[in-house]
Scaffold this active site. Structure first.
Site, PDB file in Angstrom:
ATOM      1  CB  CYS A  35     -19.050  -1.262  48.993  1.00  0.00           C
ATOM      2  SG  CYS A  35     -18.300  -1.909  50.596  1.00  0.00           S
ATOM      3  CB  CYS A 104     -11.593  -4.062  50.942  1.00  0.00           C
ATOM      4  SG  CYS A 104     -12.224  -3.370  49.553  1.00  0.00           S
TER       5      CYS A 104
HETATM    6 FE1  FES Z   1     -16.554  -2.962  49.847  1.00  0.00          FE
HETATM    7 FE2  FES Z   1     -14.230  -4.068  49.305  1.00  0.00          FE
HETATM    8  S1  FES Z   1     -15.772  -2.834  48.046  1.00  0.00           S
HETATM    9  S2  FES Z   1     -15.290  -3.924  51.265  1.00  0.00           S
END
Ligand code: FES
Length: 131
Positions: A35, A104
């Site tokens: 991400c 996360c």
């Molecule tokens: Fe990357 Fe939450 S989507 S840390």
């Protein structure tokens, strides 16, 4: 059903302990390659106690809420307890995270572990005390 618990929303909107500790005893930084989110943790440690902790997170709502909650969970606690903080404990304290957002909270656990590792590197004598 709401996607996020009220606690997640609260810690996302009003994150605790945001910022930098200039003379930190330990700094940890982790990123999630998928991400692209990044989390940085600063620790001030004295006599084996986490006196102060601050974070900077460039990431999603869950990452911000997780770092905020994680700092609250270790502030004022012995280093030995901070070392044991798991991402599950962080997620539980937030009244849960959606399954696809659990990674996360892993960032928070890893960032704290990295910061403690950094602290031990800079203060090798502290590791012996802990053992
Ligand atoms: Fe990357 Fe939450 S989507 S840390």
């Amino acid at each position: 059903m709401a996607l996020y618990s009220e606690k997640v929303m609260d810690h996302f909107r009003n994150p605790r302990n945001v910022g930098v500790i200039e003379d930190a005893d330990g700094v940890g930084e982790v990123g999630n390659a998928k991400c692209g989110d990044i989390m940085k943790i600063y620790l001030k440690i004295e006599d084996g106690i986490v006196l102060d902790v601050k974070f900077e997170t460039f990431g999603c709502a869950s990452a911000v809420a997780s770092s905020s909650m994680a700092t609250e969970l270790i502030k004022g606690k012995p280093v030995s307890e901070a070392l044991k903080l798991t991402n599950q404990a962080v997620a539980e304290a937030l009244d849960g995270l959606p399954a696809y957002k659990m990674h996360c909270s892993v960032l928070a656990e890893e960032a704290i572990k990295n910061a403690l590792e950094d602290y031990y590197k800079k203060h090798p004598e502290a590791r012996e005390d802990a053992e």
